[in-house]
Write a protein that holds these residues in place. Structure first.
Motif, PDB file in Angstrom:
ATOM      1  N   UNK A   1       0.840  -1.217   0.000  1.00 17.08           N
ATOM      2  CA  UNK A   1       0.000   0.000   0.000  1.00 17.08           C
ATOM      3  C   UNK A   1       0.867   1.256   0.000  1.00 17.08           C
ATOM      4  N   UNK A   2       1.933   1.198   0.767  1.00 19.33           N
ATOM      5  CA  UNK A   2       2.810   2.367   0.862  1.00 19.33           C
ATOM      6  C   UNK A   2       3.528   2.636  -0.467  1.00 19.33           C
ATOM      7  N   UNK A   3       3.924   1.547  -1.125  1.00 21.01           N
ATOM      8  CA  UNK A   3       4.582   1.692  -2.436  1.00 21.01           C
ATOM      9  C   UNK A   3       3.603   2.301  -3.436  1.00 21.01           C
ATOM     10  N   UNK A   4       2.363   1.796  -3.420  1.00 15.71           N
ATOM     11  CA  UNK A   4       1.343   2.342  -4.320  1.00 15.71           C
ATOM     12  C   UNK A   4       1.099   3.827  -4.063  1.00 15.71           C
ATOM     13  N   UNK A   5       1.079   4.175  -2.777  1.00 13.07           N
ATOM     14  CA  UNK A   5       0.748   5.558  -2.405  1.00 13.07           C
ATOM     15  C   UNK A   5       1.918   6.519  -2.634  1.00 13.07           C
ATOM     16  N   UNK A   6       3.117   6.125  -2.181  1.00 12.50           N
ATOM     17  CA  UNK A   6       4.235   7.080  -2.139  1.00 12.50           C
ATOM     18  C   UNK A   6       5.408   6.747  -3.062  1.00 12.50           C
ATOM     19  N   UNK A   7       5.399   5.566  -3.666  1.00 12.27           N
ATOM     20  CA  UNK A   7       6.496   5.208  -4.559  1.00 12.27           C
ATOM     21  C   UNK A   7       6.422   6.009  -5.851  1.00 12.27           C
ATOM     22  N   UNK A   8       7.596   6.312  -6.407  1.00  4.03           N
ATOM     23  CA  UNK A   8       7.634   7.064  -7.669  1.00  4.03           C
ATOM     24  C   UNK A   8       8.402   6.243  -8.698  1.00  4.03           C
ATOM     25  N   UNK A   9       7.731   6.000  -9.826  1.00  4.90           N
ATOM     26  CA  UNK A   9       8.346   5.164 -10.852  1.00  4.90           C
ATOM     27  C   UNK A   9       9.155   6.035 -11.799  1.00  4.90           C
TER      28      UNK A   9
ATOM     29  N   UNK B   1      13.213   1.270 -15.041  1.00  4.99           N
ATOM     30  CA  UNK B   1      12.847   0.256 -14.039  1.00  4.99           C
ATOM     31  C   UNK B   1      13.293   0.586 -12.631  1.00  4.99           C
ATOM     32  N   UNK B   2      13.396   1.870 -12.317  1.00  3.07           N
ATOM     33  CA  UNK B   2      13.793   2.286 -10.969  1.00  3.07           C
ATOM     34  C   UNK B   2      12.573   2.806 -10.203  1.00  3.07           C
ATOM     35  N   UNK B   3      12.403   2.286  -9.005  1.00  2.00           N
ATOM     36  CA  UNK B   3      11.334   2.752  -8.116  1.00  2.00           C
ATOM     37  C   UNK B   3      11.957   3.606  -7.021  1.00  2.00           C
ATOM     38  N   UNK B   4      11.507   4.834  -6.915  1.00  2.73           N
ATOM     39  CA  UNK B   4      12.015   5.707  -5.855  1.00  2.73           C
ATOM     40  C   UNK B   4      11.104   5.573  -4.635  1.00  2.73           C
TER      41      UNK B   4
END
Ligand code: 5GP
Length: 190
Positions: free
Chosen positions: A6-14, A18-21
């Motif tokens: 959930x946190x990745x969906x909410x606050x992750x930046x693609x 292929x890098x996820x911030x």
């Protein structure tokens, strides 16, 4: 782990390539309460494995490893990225190719802190091509110690690292496994 997904969906930046911030909660600003839940989950997954040391790699693995270690009651060792050309004989060393920077560098751990009787849990923030984990595994093997497994926060399952490490016979537990991600489509979990 639903909380992390959930946190990745909410606050992750693609980002492209292929890098996820995850700088706002995992590897720049750190959400320590979330780290606590991550540590608790690693402790549950590796319960009964008689872990004696946690090994990670500087820098972004250190915070996660330290919080997790409180649930295992064991020390944390972080492999240092070696900056000098001459490597002294009192260290174990291996090479890692950086996914994010593309450079190859040496990592070292002092022989003082890894022993043949150690049962080592590897912890890292990301698993991509598997170079960081392979480097850590080599350090443990050089010490004659046992790799209990690897606890990973985010595995990018569309990259080969997870399969590679599992095929080596190492148990890999990833709390969030990303099947695919794109700037337009967002993140899809396995
Ligand atoms: P690997 O060695 O498995 O290719 O990559 C793992 C290392 O690269 C991790 O220690 C992590 O620091 C970095 N890394 C790989 N992929 C990503 C990513 O998508 N985002 C971030 N922030 N770091 C990554």
């Amino acid at each position: 782990m639903q909380l992390l997904e959930e946190r990745i969906r909410r606050d992750g930046k693609i980002r492209e390539g292929g890098v996820l911030k995850v700088d706002s909660f995992l590897n720049h600003q750190m959400d320590v309460a979330l780290f606590g839940e991550i540590g608790r989950e690693f402790a549950r997954l590796f319960e009964g494995q008689n872990v004696t040391k946690i090994l990670t790699i500087e820098a972004s693995g250190i915070g996660i490893a330290c919080i997790a270690a409180q649930y295992f009651n064991v020390p944390v060792i972080f492999a240092k990225k070696n900056k000098t050309k001459n490597i002294a004989g009192d260290v174990y060393t291996s090479k890692v190719e950086s996914f994010t920077h593309g450079k190859v560098y040496d990592i070292i751990v002092s022989k003082e802190f890894l022993h043949s009787e150690d049962r080592v849990l590897l912890i890292d923030d990301f698993l991509a091509n598997g170079s960081a984990l392979q480097g850590l595994i080599k350090l443990v093997e050089a010490a004659g110690a046992t790799v209990v497994g690897a606890g990973i926060c985010v595995e990018k399952a569309f990259q080969p690292g997870g399969d590679l490490i599992r095929e080596m016979g190492v148990r890999v537990e990833s709390l969030a496994r990303i099947k695919s991600m794109s700037v337009e489509g967002g993140v899809e979990f396995c």
